[in-house]
Scaffold this motif. Sequence first.
Motif, PDB file in Angstrom:
ATOM      1  N   ALA A  80      42.912  27.517  37.606  1.00 41.95           N
ATOM      2  CA  ALA A  80      42.681  27.628  36.165  1.00 41.95           C
ATOM      3  C   ALA A  80      42.729  26.246  35.516  1.00 41.95           C
ATOM      4  O   ALA A  80      41.883  25.914  34.684  1.00 41.95           O
ATOM      5  N   ILE A  81      43.721  25.441  35.910  1.00 45.73           N
ATOM      6  CA  ILE A  81      43.846  24.098  35.342  1.00 45.73           C
ATOM      7  C   ILE A  81      42.630  23.253  35.722  1.00 45.73           C
ATOM      8  O   ILE A  81      42.056  22.533  34.898  1.00 45.73           O
ATOM      9  N   ILE A  82      42.217  23.371  36.969  1.00 47.00           N
ATOM     10  CA  ILE A  82      41.028  22.628  37.422  1.00 47.00           C
ATOM     11  C   ILE A  82      39.806  23.017  36.595  1.00 47.00           C
ATOM     12  O   ILE A  82      39.030  22.170  36.158  1.00 47.00           O
ATOM     13  N   ARG A  83      39.688  24.321  36.330  1.00 47.07           N
ATOM     14  CA  ARG A  83      38.539  24.779  35.540  1.00 47.07           C
ATOM     15  C   ARG A  83      38.638  24.284  34.098  1.00 47.07           C
ATOM     16  O   ARG A  83      37.655  23.838  33.531  1.00 47.07           O
ATOM     17  N   VAL A  84      39.837  24.376  33.520  1.00 51.91           N
ATOM     18  CA  VAL A  84      40.003  23.971  32.119  1.00 51.91           C
ATOM     19  C   VAL A  84      39.772  22.470  31.960  1.00 51.91           C
ATOM     20  O   VAL A  84      39.101  22.022  31.034  1.00 51.91           O
ATOM     21  N   MET A  85      40.336  21.686  32.899  1.00 54.24           N
ATOM     22  CA  MET A  85      40.221  20.233  32.787  1.00 54.24           C
ATOM     23  C   MET A  85      38.874  19.738  33.341  1.00 54.24           C
ATOM     24  O   MET A  85      38.586  18.551  33.290  1.00 54.24           O
ATOM     25  N   LYS A  86      38.091  20.648  33.869  1.00 50.92           N
ATOM     26  CA  LYS A  86      36.791  20.307  34.460  1.00 50.92           C
ATOM     27  C   LYS A  86      36.916  19.135  35.437  1.00 50.92           C
ATOM     28  O   LYS A  86      36.173  18.153  35.373  1.00 50.92           O
ATOM     29  N   VAL A  87      37.884  19.248  36.351  1.00 51.83           N
ATOM     30  CA  VAL A  87      38.111  18.201  37.359  1.00 51.83           C
ATOM     31  C   VAL A  87      36.857  18.093  38.236  1.00 51.83           C
ATOM     32  O   VAL A  87      36.421  19.095  38.806  1.00 51.83           O
ATOM     33  N   PRO A  88      36.286  16.900  38.342  1.00 54.26           N
ATOM     34  CA  PRO A  88      35.056  16.749  39.117  1.00 54.26           C
ATOM     35  C   PRO A  88      35.241  17.232  40.564  1.00 54.26           C
ATOM     36  O   PRO A  88      36.336  17.139  41.111  1.00 54.26           O
ATOM     37  N   VAL A  89      34.178  17.709  41.166  1.00 57.50           N
ATOM     38  CA  VAL A  89      34.140  18.215  42.543  1.00 57.50           C
ATOM     39  C   VAL A  89      34.983  19.500  42.690  1.00 57.50           C
ATOM     40  O   VAL A  89      34.461  20.550  43.062  1.00 57.50           O
ATOM     41  N   LEU A  90      36.300  19.389  42.400  1.00 59.68           N
ATOM     42  CA  LEU A  90      37.173  20.554  42.544  1.00 59.68           C
ATOM     43  C   LEU A  90      36.717  21.709  41.652  1.00 59.68           C
ATOM     44  O   LEU A  90      36.834  22.879  42.009  1.00 59.68           O
ATOM     45  N   ASP A  91      36.189  21.369  40.476  1.00 61.49           N
ATOM     46  CA  ASP A  91      35.715  22.401  39.553  1.00 61.49           C
ATOM     47  C   ASP A  91      34.591  23.203  40.205  1.00 61.49           C
ATOM     48  O   ASP A  91      34.600  24.436  40.189  1.00 61.49           O
TER      49      ASP A  91
ATOM     50  N   MET B 237      47.173  36.787  53.387  1.00 64.28           N
ATOM     51  CA  MET B 237      46.187  35.740  53.095  1.00 64.28           C
ATOM     52  C   MET B 237      45.020  36.309  52.281  1.00 64.28           C
ATOM     53  O   MET B 237      44.615  35.741  51.269  1.00 64.28           O
ATOM     54  N   GLY B 238      44.507  37.428  52.733  1.00 62.84           N
ATOM     55  CA  GLY B 238      43.374  38.054  52.043  1.00 62.84           C
ATOM     56  C   GLY B 238      43.732  38.462  50.623  1.00 62.84           C
ATOM     57  O   GLY B 238      42.997  38.184  49.674  1.00 62.84           O
ATOM     58  N   LEU B 239      44.893  39.117  50.484  1.00 59.00           N
ATOM     59  CA  LEU B 239      45.332  39.539  49.147  1.00 59.00           C
ATOM     60  C   LEU B 239      45.504  38.322  48.237  1.00 59.00           C
ATOM     61  O   LEU B 239      45.122  38.344  47.066  1.00 59.00           O
ATOM     62  N   THR B 240      46.101  37.270  48.793  1.00 60.12           N
ATOM     63  CA  THR B 240      46.340  36.065  48.002  1.00 60.12           C
ATOM     64  C   THR B 240      45.024  35.509  47.468  1.00 60.12           C
ATOM     65  O   THR B 240      44.866  35.302  46.254  1.00 60.12           O
ATOM     66  N   LEU B 241      44.080  35.275  48.357  1.00 59.35           N
ATOM     67  CA  LEU B 241      42.831  34.643  47.936  1.00 59.35           C
ATOM     68  C   LEU B 241      42.029  35.552  47.003  1.00 59.35           C
ATOM     69  O   LEU B 241      41.487  35.102  45.992  1.00 59.35           O
ATOM     70  N   HIS B 242      41.987  36.829  47.342  1.00 56.49           N
ATOM     71  CA  HIS B 242      41.215  37.765  46.530  1.00 56.49           C
ATOM     72  C   HIS B 242      41.754  37.840  45.101  1.00 56.49           C
ATOM     73  O   HIS B 242      41.020  37.689  44.128  1.00 56.49           O
ATOM     74  N   PHE B 243      43.081  38.042  45.006  1.00 59.22           N
ATOM     75  CA  PHE B 243      43.641  38.213  43.675  1.00 59.22           C
ATOM     76  C   PHE B 243      43.753  36.888  42.918  1.00 59.22           C
ATOM     77  O   PHE B 243      43.685  36.856  41.695  1.00 59.22           O
ATOM     78  N   ALA B 244      43.907  35.788  43.654  1.00 60.51           N
ATOM     79  CA  ALA B 244      43.931  34.481  42.990  1.00 60.51           C
ATOM     80  C   ALA B 244      42.632  34.245  42.229  1.00 60.51           C
ATOM     81  O   ALA B 244      42.630  33.681  41.136  1.00 60.51           O
ATOM     82  N   ALA B 245      41.529  34.701  42.817  1.00 63.27           N
ATOM     83  CA  ALA B 245      40.235  34.510  42.166  1.00 63.27           C
ATOM     84  C   ALA B 245      40.192  35.224  40.821  1.00 63.27           C
ATOM     85  O   ALA B 245      39.750  34.663  39.814  1.00 63.27           O
ATOM     86  N   TYR B 246      40.682  36.471  40.803  1.00 62.64           N
ATOM     87  CA  TYR B 246      40.716  37.209  39.538  1.00 62.64           C
ATOM     88  C   TYR B 246      41.707  36.590  38.561  1.00 62.64           C
ATOM     89  O   TYR B 246      41.445  36.411  37.379  1.00 62.64           O
ATOM     90  N   MET B 247      42.904  36.282  39.078  1.00 64.02           N
ATOM     91  CA  MET B 247      43.957  35.792  38.198  1.00 64.02           C
ATOM     92  C   MET B 247      43.614  34.431  37.604  1.00 64.02           C
ATOM     93  O   MET B 247      43.989  34.134  36.470  1.00 64.02           O
ATOM     94  N   ALA B 248      42.882  33.621  38.372  1.00 63.16           N
ATOM     95  CA  ALA B 248      42.498  32.301  37.858  1.00 63.16           C
ATOM     96  C   ALA B 248      41.717  32.440  36.553  1.00 63.16           C
ATOM     97  O   ALA B 248      41.939  31.694  35.599  1.00 63.16           O
ATOM     98  N   GLU B 249      40.836  33.419  36.508  1.00 62.57           N
ATOM     99  CA  GLU B 249      40.041  33.599  35.296  1.00 62.57           C
ATOM    100  C   GLU B 249      40.894  34.077  34.122  1.00 62.57           C
ATOM    101  O   GLU B 249      40.704  33.643  32.986  1.00 62.57           O
ATOM    102  N   SER B 250      41.867  34.959  34.395  1.00 62.04           N
ATOM    103  CA  SER B 250      42.766  35.412  33.318  1.00 62.04           C
ATOM    104  C   SER B 250      43.610  34.260  32.802  1.00 62.04           C
ATOM    105  O   SER B 250      43.801  34.108  31.593  1.00 62.04           O
ATOM    106  N   ILE B 251      44.137  33.467  33.740  1.00 70.07           N
ATOM    107  CA  ILE B 251      44.998  32.354  33.331  1.00 70.07           C
ATOM    108  C   ILE B 251      44.168  31.316  32.578  1.00 70.07           C
ATOM    109  O   ILE B 251      44.601  30.773  31.561  1.00 70.07           O
ATOM    110  N   ARG B 252      42.953  31.078  33.065  1.00 69.05           N
ATOM    111  CA  ARG B 252      42.080  30.123  32.375  1.00 69.05           C
ATOM    112  C   ARG B 252      41.843  30.573  30.931  1.00 69.05           C
ATOM    113  O   ARG B 252      41.965  29.783  29.992  1.00 69.05           O
TER     114      ARG B 252
END
Lengths: 243, 224
Positions: free
Chosen positions: B42-53, B97-112
């Motif tokens: 979420a922070i990477i998306r908000v700060m628009k960190v190059p490459v990582l974004d 691992m699967g649960l982590t990555l899957h839900f992180a994707a959704y949660m990142a957008e909520s946190i963002r």
Amino acid sequence: MISVRGLTKRYGANTVLDGIDLDIGEGERVAVIGSSGTGKSTLLRCLNFLEKPDEGDIRIGDISVDARTASAAEQRRVRRHTSFVFQNYALFANKTALENIAEGLITVRGWPKEEAHARARDILSTIGLADRGESYPAALSGGQQQRVGIGRAMAADAELMLIDEPTSALDPEWIDEVLQLLKKIADARQTMLIVTHEMQFARDIADRVIFMDGGRIIEQGPPAHMFKDPSDPRTRAFLRKVL
Amino acid sequence: MRPLDLDYMLGLVPVLLKYVPLTLAMASVAMVLALVLASLMAIIRVMKVPVLDGFTRFFISFFRGTPLLVQLFLFYYGLPQVFSFLTAINGVTAAVMGLTLHFAAYMAESIRAAIVGVDRSQWEASLSVGMTTAQMMRRIILPQAARVAAPTLVNYFVDMIKSTSLAFTLGVTELMGATQKEAAGSFLYFEAFILVALIYWAIVETLTVLQRRLEIRLGKAHAR
């Protein structure tokens, strides 16, 4: 001693600050007046790097930065030497009044929490809110919030306090308590640059009044001269409207 | 309609309850890891960190755009064929691992969204006192974003607890896997599955109580 040279800020083709030169002596209290949209607030925001100036040199005490090349660390150093009071208070919503004042001491200056809180309690007494330290901003009146905002700026112990229209967002009933507090700080000879629409207040506390128009300093001088006998027709026209 | 075999159900309760800790452990570990990963993204998306974004966008797009079950099969059955060092991976690890990555994707957008929702003045005030971006995020912005994001994040946690049942498809004998085995032995499928449904339901209801307490705690700065 604060010294600003050629400070320029553009938004696209629109030049908001047009090469401002400004010196402020230690303990000097400078009021900036002028119509809306003439660059007053932008001047303050550029001095705190809330807006990044396009050009210009800023010197505060022994630190000196070139706006064009200022690194993040240099910008932070300038901010540590210029405290800021916001028009809309901008208190940290998740922190109590006490924590708002202590936050910069702890996070930025690395003070131990107890010392920072002790200092914050002193400041709370100074701003007349000794009993509201545990209150969150949402539970404070506008006037109380702005006093905490001023308290937060006081804690920074900065060479220059930048105060941006401190009473413009306040209900009329709260204006007086905020102006009285600012008067108290001015009387203690805190170096300050204050943008205000309160002309009587500017006349009372300022050593020097600056009139800005079109992103430039048109005229400046002691309040007695500026309010009674300004030289520039633009200053006269402005004062006729507001006085 | 045949009558329910209540004695069988009652006897099954302690058997199935033994598997609740594993379900909760998988969900909790995955939740903590997902929270950390999602906050970073979420922070990477908000700060628009190059490459990582760009990488983060791709990650979120993939893990939101494909079914969790497919992702779990990919991790457990697929990846070890390509990367031999993964052959030792067990079902529980693959599921977490699967649960982590899957839900992180959704949660990142909520946190963002919650971060972006924090008033601009909070950013300016933080910077004006001289904070670094990291200090501003940790002390001012994220705590305020947490309050906004909390109900949604608890929702994802609820979903995650229930989704641990998919670990059964990776051969993990967790709550769902154990129920399946019991049912296959007794042929009392209705009793077994209605019981496991009640157990999941009870876990989630308990969580809802905790959610209310969490929201009161996070909201204390906003009470007048």
